[in-house]
Structure formats: C-alpha cells, structure tokens
Motif scaffolding. Structure first.
Motif, PDB file in Angstrom:
ATOM      1  N   THR A 104     -10.853   7.513   8.025  1.00 41.34           N
ATOM      2  CA  THR A 104     -11.263   8.914   7.897  1.00 41.34           C
ATOM      3  C   THR A 104     -11.009   9.672   9.189  1.00 41.34           C
ATOM      4  OG1 THR A 104     -12.947   8.382   6.239  1.00 41.34           O
ATOM      5  CG2 THR A 104     -13.203  10.451   7.430  1.00 41.34           C
ATOM      6  N   SER A 148      -2.917   4.362   4.955  1.00 41.43           N
ATOM      7  CA  SER A 148      -4.360   4.139   5.120  1.00 41.43           C
ATOM      8  C   SER A 148      -5.188   4.739   3.995  1.00 41.43           C
ATOM      9  CB  SER A 148      -4.822   4.744   6.461  1.00 41.43           C
ATOM     10  OG  SER A 148      -4.094   4.218   7.539  1.00 41.43           O
ATOM     11  N   SER A 173      -5.987   3.865   0.943  1.00 38.17           N
ATOM     12  CA  SER A 173      -6.952   3.016   0.248  1.00 38.17           C
ATOM     13  C   SER A 173      -8.222   2.837   1.069  1.00 38.17           C
ATOM     14  CB  SER A 173      -6.333   1.657  -0.068  1.00 38.17           C
ATOM     15  OG  SER A 173      -5.951   0.992   1.119  1.00 38.17           O
ATOM     16  N   LYS A 174      -8.104   2.835   2.395  1.00 34.83           N
ATOM     17  CA  LYS A 174      -9.273   2.719   3.264  1.00 34.83           C
ATOM     18  C   LYS A 174     -10.130   3.974   3.200  1.00 34.83           C
ATOM     19  CE  LYS A 174      -7.787  -1.252   4.814  1.00 34.83           C
ATOM     20  NZ  LYS A 174      -8.455  -2.516   4.427  1.00 34.83           N
ATOM     21  N   LEU A 181     -10.364   5.952   0.626  1.00 30.59           N
ATOM     22  CA  LEU A 181     -10.958   6.049  -0.704  1.00 30.59           C
ATOM     23  C   LEU A 181     -12.031   5.001  -0.956  1.00 30.59           C
ATOM     24  CD1 LEU A 181      -7.742   6.608  -2.856  1.00 30.59           C
ATOM     25  CD2 LEU A 181      -9.366   8.338  -2.073  1.00 30.59           C
ATOM     26  N   SER A 182     -12.117   3.980  -0.113  1.00 31.08           N
ATOM     27  CA  SER A 182     -13.039   2.879  -0.373  1.00 31.08           C
ATOM     28  C   SER A 182     -14.472   3.373  -0.494  1.00 31.08           C
ATOM     29  CB  SER A 182     -12.947   1.837   0.748  1.00 31.08           C
ATOM     30  OG  SER A 182     -13.308   2.411   1.991  1.00 31.08           O
ATOM     31  N   THR A 183     -15.244   2.758  -1.377  1.00 33.04           N
ATOM     32  CA  THR A 183     -16.624   3.146  -1.638  1.00 33.04           C
ATOM     33  C   THR A 183     -17.526   1.916  -1.525  1.00 33.04           C
ATOM     34  OG1 THR A 183     -15.853   4.847  -3.164  1.00 33.04           O
ATOM     35  CG2 THR A 183     -18.169   4.257  -3.280  1.00 33.04           C
ATOM     36  N   PRO A 195     -17.496   4.052   2.195  1.00 37.66           N
ATOM     37  CA  PRO A 195     -16.427   4.100   3.205  1.00 37.66           C
ATOM     38  C   PRO A 195     -16.769   3.220   4.406  1.00 37.66           C
ATOM     39  CG  PRO A 195     -17.763   6.090   3.299  1.00 37.66           C
ATOM     40  CD  PRO A 195     -18.250   5.313   2.117  1.00 37.66           C
ATOM     41  N   ASN A 255       0.812  -1.221   0.000  1.00 38.59           N
ATOM     42  CA  ASN A 255       0.000   0.000   0.000  1.00 38.59           C
ATOM     43  C   ASN A 255       0.842   1.266   0.000  1.00 38.59           C
ATOM     44  OD1 ASN A 255       0.949  -0.511   2.550  1.00 38.59           O
ATOM     45  ND2 ASN A 255      -0.899   0.147   3.618  1.00 38.59           N
ATOM     46  N   THR A 285     -14.667   1.697   6.373  1.00 36.19           N
ATOM     47  CA  THR A 285     -13.660   1.746   7.446  1.00 36.19           C
ATOM     48  C   THR A 285     -13.525   3.192   7.900  1.00 36.19           C
ATOM     49  OG1 THR A 285     -11.998   1.884   5.699  1.00 36.19           O
ATOM     50  CG2 THR A 285     -12.379  -0.268   6.682  1.00 36.19           C
TER      51      THR A 285
END
Length: 398
Positions: free
Chosen positions: A360, A345, A347-348, A350-352, A354, A9, A356
C-alpha cells in the motif's frame, strides 16, 4: 516486458482483453455492448474479432500486436521528426509501464495525442483530426484541443479538422446506436465509486493498511474495478468531483489564453496538453495504470522542443528546460512505480486483511510522485507562458 508478462503475478493482465472478447461474441449489436466505452472503440474491436475468426487466443494475440504496432508507429514518427531524445524517452517510458501496455487500448488515444503534438505546426489539420480520433476513443482528449486553438490560419485549420472529424464520428455513433448508447460512457463514469489506485483514495487506503479491522473494504465493483468503501469515502468522492471541475476549468482557461494571444507556440501549447492530461489523472476518482500512457506521449513529443523558441531571456528559458526535463524524469519514475504496483504488487494490496502494508505504501509513493510530476509540469507551463507573453509583438502609437 515479455519476461515480466510470464511471471505468475502478471499474466492476468489479459483479463480486459478477454472481457472485450466475451462481449463481442455474445451476438449483441453495438447498442447493447460494452456500455462503458465509446462506440468507435467497438468498431476497432469488432474488426480484430473478425480477423481472429472468433478465437480468443488469436484475438488476444492480435490485440497485443496492434498495440505494439502503435507503440512502434509512435517511436518511428518521433525518430523521423528528428526527436532523438524523445524517441529514446518514449521507449524507456513504455518499458517502465510494462507489458500492460499491450493489453489496453489506451495506447490509441496516447499515440493520437503524441502525433497531434508532433504535427502541431507542420500539419495543423492532421493535428486537430488526431485529437478528435483520440477523443472518440477515450473522450478526455477533447479538452486537449483548447491550448491549441487561436485566430491564425493554422490554428483555425486545427480547430476545424477537430470539429469535422469529431462531429462525423459522433454522428455515425448516434445513427448506429442511438442517443442512450452514445452517451453511456459518460453516465457509466459518473456512477463509479472510489477506485483504490486513485490519488483521492490515498487516505482511505492508508487507513485500511493501518486498521485491518474491516472498516475499509476493498472489493470488485459492478464496474469491473477494485473500489474502496468505508468511513469518509463519500468525502473523498466529493473532493474528486471538485478537482475534476477545476481540471476542466484549467483546460478552458488555457483555451481562453490561447485565443486571446492569437495562439500559443508549440512548446507552450503541448505543455498545456501535458498539464491537462496530468490534471485529469490526478483528479479522477478512477485511476487505472494504463492511464499514465496518456501523459507520456505528449511529453515524448515535447522533450526536443525545450529550446528558446520565442525566448528573449536566456535565464527564463533555461528554467523551462530544467522544469520540462524534470517532468519527463519524474514521469519515468512514475511509470516504473506504476508497474511495481500493478501487476507486480497488486495481490498484496488486495489481500484481506492487508497484512503487507509495504505494498500500500508503494501505491502511496506512486501517487505522491504523480502529484509532484503534475506540479512540476504546471511550473514549466507557467514559465513557458511568461516567455510566450514576453515574445508577443507590441503595438505602439505612431
């Protein structure tokens, strides 16, 4: 830093360098290349591209080695100037920010500002020239000359060197590429949206983490940055514009104070530069993790100057020292949190959708600590300005 870089990552942080190389190998001239960056940046990148023979692998490695060399130059200059604590702090700060520092050219303006702070008294002309070179690469350092002006000979030499160096670089850029390309970094910046890492994006990002229904969307924009869109974003963009105006007004105000007081002492002037850099970072609608290196270089040059330079009150001077060291400590924490956010962190975040939210909230924590760091730096500057005013000679009637 190398071990962190090898993590899955983390290794995509070379993306910007690959982006530079792609533009440089398209066969276009400087007037039509990398519009978001000042023209002098292209001169340095083209030199690296020529030295690497067009190979992206060599270009990436050479870019990283160049940034590492600048990092080492800063550490060496701090050490040779007797800034032992500043040297150690700088090494730890770059470590806290992580291997990203090898793959962004923000190390160039940062080192320029650090050298300008170191040379403030001994080499005023070189100090002014260093600020001009930093401004030619990232524009914002131009404001940092303001707390360093004055009517004494050294201050005038600093200002003259800044003007001559900056003017020469500006004219060269204009002659080579024309007006539109010379000012394109300004228009590019003004047209951008709300980047997810910016302080003013805190509320939309918190809403997005708590309401994964798609109202707030994070996506890559045409400006090669992840931006957030959704309800209320325009309001936060407007707030950022206001805050940026206040940051510029702060810089101008420090310049007026410096001129009226016939120049500031080194500690106060460099604290002024630290506050201006912090204000620009906190207020900006775009905030990338490498921006924090701007903040670190003048702090490193300043740490060993928390002394009673012009003090007549030991208690007040002790307050400046405490606030100054607190600024440095908080900035270290900010650097560590910044690396924890990007790349570890990211990628977490940006996850869709969110799923996690802790990632944020890690970003929120970093930005809150950055704001606190800025406020503590402002308090240190105010205390130092009070001491400097008290130390000014008074004229009495005969």
């Amino acid at each position: 830093m190398l071990r962190i870089f090898t993590l899955p990552n983390s290794n995509y942080i070379t993306g910007d360098v690959r982006y530079y190389h792609a533009w440089l190998t398209m066969g276009t001239d400087d007037a039509h290349t990398l519009f978001e960056y000042p023209v002098p940046v292209l001169w340095g990148l083209r030199l690296l591209a020529w030295m690497s023979g067009g190979s992206i692998s060599y270009f990436t490695a050479l870019f990283a080695v160049t940034m590492l060399a600048l990092d080492a130059l800063m550490a060496l200059c701090l050490w040779r100037s007797g800034h032992r604590a500043g040297t150690l702090w700088w090494i730890l700060f770059v470590l806290a920010l992580g291997p990203l520092m090898w793959f962004r050219f923000d190390m160039v303006p940062a080192v320029c500002m650090g050298l300008a702070a170191l040379w403030f008294r001994r080499h005023p002309a070189a100090s002014g020239a260093a600020i001009a070179v930093g401004a030619a690469v990232k524009l914002w350092p131009a404001l940092l000359i303001l707390p360093m002006i004055g009517r004494r000979r050294a201050a005038l030499r600093r200002l003259a060197a800044f003007g001559v160096t900056g003017g020469a670089l500006g004219i060269a850029s204009l002659v080579e590429t024309g007006w539109a390309r010379t000012v394109s970094p300004l228009t590019w910046q003004s047209d951008r949206g709300l980047q997810i890492e910016s302080v003013v994006a805190l509320v939309p990002m918190i809403h997005r983490a708590g309401h994964p229904d798609g109202s707030w969307v994070v996506a890559m924009s045409r400006y090669n940055a992840f931006e957030v869109t959704g309800p209320g974003v325009e309001t936060w963009l407007g707030l950022s514009s206001v805050l940026m105006g206040l940051a510029v007004a702060l810089a101008v105000g420090l310049g007026v104070i410096a001129w009226l007081r016939n120049g500031l002492d080194q500690r106060t002037a460099v604290l002024g530069a630290v506050v201006i850099a912090g204000a620009l970072i906190v207020a900006n609608k775009t905030l990338s993790p490498q921006y924090f290196i701007w903040w670190g270089a003048p702090v490193a040059a300043l740490i060993d100057h928390f002394s009673a330079e012009n003090s007549t009150d030991g208690t007040d001077d002790r307050l400046v020292r405490i606030l100054g060291w607190a600024t440095a400590a908080l900035l270290l924490v900010t650097g560590f949190l910044t690396q924890s956010v990007y790349p570890l962190s990211y990628s977490k975040i940006l996850s869709t959708p969110p799923g996690t939210s802790w990632a944020t909230w890690l970003l929120v924590t970093r930005n809150v600590v950055a704001v606190v760091t800025f406020l503590v730096a402002v308090a240190a500057l105010v205390a130092s300005l009070r001491l400097h005013r008290r130390a000014q000679p008074t004229i009495t009637a005969p």
